[in-house]
Write a protein that holds these residues in place. Sequence first.
Motif, short mmCIF file in Angstrom:
data_model
loop_
_atom_site.label_atom_id
_atom_site.label_comp_id
_atom_site.label_asym_id
_atom_site.label_seq_id
_atom_site.Cartn_x
_atom_site.Cartn_y
_atom_site.Cartn_z
N ALA A 114 41.49 35.28 31.56
CA ALA A 114 40.64 35.30 30.37
C ALA A 114 41.26 34.38 29.33
O ALA A 114 42.48 34.17 29.32
CB ALA A 114 40.53 36.72 29.83
N THR A 115 40.41 33.86 28.44
CA THR A 115 40.94 32.89 27.47
C THR A 115 42.00 33.50 26.56
O THR A 115 42.85 32.80 26.05
CB THR A 115 39.81 32.28 26.63
OG1 THR A 115 38.95 33.34 26.22
CG2 THR A 115 39.02 31.27 27.43
N ILE A 164 27.20 28.39 37.77
CA ILE A 164 28.20 27.45 37.26
C ILE A 164 27.97 26.03 37.78
O ILE A 164 28.09 25.07 37.04
CB ILE A 164 29.62 27.96 37.58
CG1 ILE A 164 29.86 29.24 36.77
CG2 ILE A 164 30.69 26.92 37.27
CD1 ILE A 164 31.12 29.96 37.09
N THR A 165 27.63 25.92 39.07
CA THR A 165 27.54 24.58 39.65
C THR A 165 26.10 24.07 39.79
O THR A 165 25.89 22.88 39.98
CB THR A 165 28.14 24.56 41.07
OG1 THR A 165 27.36 25.46 41.87
CG2 THR A 165 29.58 25.00 41.07
N HIS A 196 35.34 19.17 29.23
CA HIS A 196 34.93 20.25 28.32
C HIS A 196 35.44 21.61 28.77
O HIS A 196 35.38 22.57 28.04
CB HIS A 196 33.40 20.30 28.26
CG HIS A 196 32.80 20.40 29.65
ND1 HIS A 196 32.31 19.31 30.31
CD2 HIS A 196 32.69 21.45 30.49
CE1 HIS A 196 31.89 19.68 31.50
NE2 HIS A 196 32.12 20.97 31.65
N GLN A 197 35.92 21.67 30.01
CA GLN A 197 36.15 22.97 30.65
C GLN A 197 37.19 23.83 29.92
O GLN A 197 38.23 23.35 29.51
CB GLN A 197 36.60 22.75 32.08
CG GLN A 197 36.36 23.95 32.95
CD GLN A 197 35.63 23.58 34.23
OE1 GLN A 197 35.19 22.45 34.40
NE2 GLN A 197 35.52 24.52 35.11
N SER A 198 36.90 25.12 29.79
CA SER A 198 37.80 26.02 29.08
C SER A 198 38.47 27.00 30.02
O SER A 198 39.45 27.64 29.65
CB SER A 198 37.02 26.82 28.04
OG SER A 198 36.01 27.59 28.67
N LYS A 199 37.94 27.17 31.21
CA LYS A 199 38.58 28.07 32.17
C LYS A 199 38.05 27.75 33.57
O LYS A 199 37.05 27.06 33.72
CB LYS A 199 38.34 29.53 31.82
CG LYS A 199 37.01 30.07 32.26
CD LYS A 199 37.09 31.57 32.42
CE LYS A 199 37.43 32.01 33.81
NZ LYS A 199 38.01 33.30 33.92
N LEU A 200 38.74 28.26 34.56
CA LEU A 200 38.28 28.07 35.94
C LEU A 200 37.84 29.43 36.48
O LEU A 200 38.38 30.46 36.08
CB LEU A 200 39.41 27.48 36.78
CG LEU A 200 39.81 26.07 36.33
CD1 LEU A 200 41.11 25.65 37.00
CD2 LEU A 200 38.72 25.06 36.61
N THR A 201 36.87 29.39 37.36
CA THR A 201 36.33 30.65 37.86
C THR A 201 36.69 30.84 39.32
O THR A 201 36.53 29.94 40.14
CB THR A 201 34.81 30.69 37.66
OG1 THR A 201 34.55 30.49 36.29
CG2 THR A 201 34.24 32.02 38.09
N LEU A 202 37.18 32.04 39.58
CA LEU A 202 37.60 32.40 40.92
C LEU A 202 36.39 32.81 41.77
O LEU A 202 35.46 33.43 41.27
CB LEU A 202 38.54 33.60 40.79
CG LEU A 202 39.09 34.19 42.06
CD1 LEU A 202 40.21 33.32 42.55
CD2 LEU A 202 39.61 35.58 41.79
N ALA A 217 38.24 41.59 35.79
CA ALA A 217 37.67 40.45 36.49
C ALA A 217 38.08 40.37 37.96
O ALA A 217 37.57 39.54 38.70
CB ALA A 217 38.04 39.16 35.78
N SER A 252 34.75 20.64 36.51
CA SER A 252 33.63 19.69 36.47
C SER A 252 33.78 18.64 35.38
O SER A 252 33.14 17.61 35.42
CB SER A 252 32.31 20.43 36.29
OG SER A 252 32.22 20.99 35.01
N MET A 311 26.96 33.72 40.96
CA MET A 311 27.87 33.16 39.96
C MET A 311 28.12 31.68 40.26
O MET A 311 28.13 30.85 39.37
CB MET A 311 29.19 33.93 39.96
CG MET A 311 30.18 33.48 38.93
SD MET A 311 31.15 34.84 38.34
CE MET A 311 32.43 34.92 39.52
N THR A 365 42.33 31.01 35.96
CA THR A 365 41.25 31.99 36.11
C THR A 365 41.42 33.15 35.13
O THR A 365 40.61 34.06 35.13
CB THR A 365 41.22 32.56 37.55
OG1 THR A 365 42.43 33.29 37.75
CG2 THR A 365 41.11 31.45 38.58
#
Lengths: 638, 253
Positions: free
Chosen positions: A239-240, A385-386, A276-282, A75, A273, A381, A237
Amino acid sequence: MNLNAKIPEGPIENKWENHKFRIKLVNPSNRRKYNVIIVGSGLAGASAAATLGELGYNVKCFCYQDSPRRAHSIAAQGGINAAKNYQNDGDSVHRLFYDTIKGGDFRSREANVHRLAELSVNIIDQCVAQGVPFAREYGGLLANRSFGGAQVSRTFYARGQTGQQLLLGAYSALSKQISTGQVQMYTRHEMLDLVLVDDHAKGIITRNLISGEIDAWSADAVILATGGYSNVFFLSTNATGCNVTASYRAYKKGAGFANPCYTQIHPTCIPQSGGHQSKLTLMSESLRNDGRVWVPLNKNDCQSDPRSISDENRDYYLERKYPSFGNLAPRDISSRSAKEVCDEGRGVGPGNRGVYLDFADAISRHGENTIAEKYGNLFDMYERITGENAYKRPMRIYPAPHYTMGGLWVDYNLMSTIPGCFVMGEANFSDHGANRLGASALMQGLADGYFVLPYTLANYLAEVGANKPDPEGEQFKTAKKSVNDQTKKLLSINGNRTVRSFHIELGQIMWNKCGMARNEKGLTEAISQISSLREQFWSDVKVTGKDSDLNQELERAGRVVDFLEFGELLCRDALNRKESCGGHFREEYQSHEGEAERDDENFSHASVWEYKGEKETPIKHKEELEFNVVKPSVRSYK
Amino acid sequence: MRLKLKVWRQKDQLDSGRLVDYQMDNISEDSSFLEMLDLLNESLVEKGDEPIAFDHDCREGICGMCSLTINGIPHGPEKLTTACQLHMRSFKNGETITIEPFRSKPFKITKDLIVDRSAFDKIIEAGGFISVRTGSAPDGNAIPISKSDSDYAMDAAACIGCAACVAACKNSSAMLFTSAKISQLNSLPQGKPEKDRRLLSMVSEMDRSGFGNCTNYGECHAVCPKGISVDFIANLNRDYAKASVKNLLKTIG
């Protein structure tokens, strides 16, 4: 705890060359007598497995994903540094070394960093030869771009997918060795314990994530390349699946854990946002080459359309505070500055936790096509997402946990305090000090795996001789039993709360009290909160399903168990380090301008923690850092 | 948002499997598709039911781990988007969404929505590499490569190995995946020495694993989250013919 770093004698430029000559070799026909276990198949793990296999060692490589190609190195977006000086802009091995030491806020080991800078040039050559499609100029030569914390262009890149391309290069080399049988690959296997025989690391215990089987594997040495621990914050950021389990279990078996409080909060991530969020994106740091960071000068403008705010009503705070580095100030400084302006109430977007990264100037200067060519995939991307188009209005960004500089302590040979247990890549602590510069993680992972470990491992193997124990032996049985016991216990509690809810709560404690700014009161509270959360976990967690089956809840539970203990260690280290340096910012220790204030007299050392038992407080040991080449100074990017 | 889900549940490889209905309320439009599944799983666990097993890792569209067929389309309705990057704003309030695994003969279903894609690794092991010993590489700028050749290689190399192409193909063909890797390596000067050998070996592994042939439907390209072009398949077919003839001539002597 013996913290002899085994740094070779001689001038810094010659240390690695001298060392390579002095250490022992294993001759080609003897290599097949040795068995090596590698845990993790990211850049460090895959490159080491490929190289050791090619040299003739018997390698077993383990990863929790369904294929080695999926490790989270994939990633990394922006690039990889190398002191090639292809741009003729004054770069050199020494400058890369200097930038990395300074970028790390004088908390890394000089000898390791110099070796990293030397090897950086070999990595590019190796990857080009493997077919990694780095960006090129029209003349056919390799292209470069700039990254934070440097005033030269030394970053090599493959669009916004550099990590992917480098990992696929290492994966292809690994695949070749798998096809010859020299490396045996075990996917969907998670390491759950390290096994010591006569105080040497001689094997691991894994869980087969498909069948649930617990297996023991023995070898002559164990190499951990299991990445970082940003997921202790729940939202990061990473991976889960990224976790601290392998490192933490090694720590519990006697490996010193160094500087856990050095965590990197990346300045350019997409803001959260909702719950519910599970991860943040760089969003790659490379965007800061062309994007300008700003917030409204007045609070009242925070909800306005950013395009309607005139230039004199904008605060380009990085350019204002750090004129010579501007938007390319290092990550820790950029993140903290974003927090500051948001704390002042000038943040934008949901909850006023965001700042603008604006491309309008770059688009009018170079045209939309040029910008699209450079960053198109990132803009896409962002829009996915947004739902916003960043060509038309500025991106909103906010810092997020991204990388961890701390890790298992290793000596110059990458060996932990447990003989025979080596640690590479993000999982070790040695090269980035208190803050990592952009595009240096890929460099370190590959330097460790391709060019350092294959030499230093041979030295250890030659010293101890081939002596792989029986995986049915006593130590293996005991370790298997303790893994099985924990699994049974987790499944038997049958309480009321999900594993995820505990992880989220731990993450909130960590982010609020041990995130971008830390203080004594908050850290003390965090330690006691984590401890009671842990108690609650063991009495009220609900893990569904069976142990003899594919059970993702059980996998997650095992990882959260370790995060719940490790989070406390991280806070303890942050509390103990009474100074600010790099990513570790203690509010009590700052200049009147709000810059981090180091205390070289008392803290110019790596803090290395020794596990003393479940109910005991860990003991801190020190490796004093010596700076013979670069004199520590106030780190200024003004 | 309020949604009705029909999710494929299958205990293990031997189980026959079935679609199970779930009702979801109060889903945010800003939530990602996998986050919606996370919430469903949380509610299942709270009730003491087994959550739905599905593969995911990076959740930013690059690792290739997620593998859901959503309303009959691998990775769902949005173009150039993996399931993990799909957001609920792409669906309508009240919609019924069917979620199944990537189906194809060479990929056995492991559990629920998880499939075994190890056949892809086998194809790479058959030749998806350039044989270069660590440490023996010349300087990175020793061989200039034109920007267009390098861009072409990068277009091919962008594949994330998710296998949506196979799941979308009525023949279960892995030609898009295989041709992309071959095109990347064979188009670069570094990959030339092993060109034919690589191609023949990877294609034969592909056949051995039970993937079907390409009959030019182009569904693979339509669902590919990275937009890998079917032109790579055409190149592969042309080069395969050349390599086979060369090989044949060699055998005849």
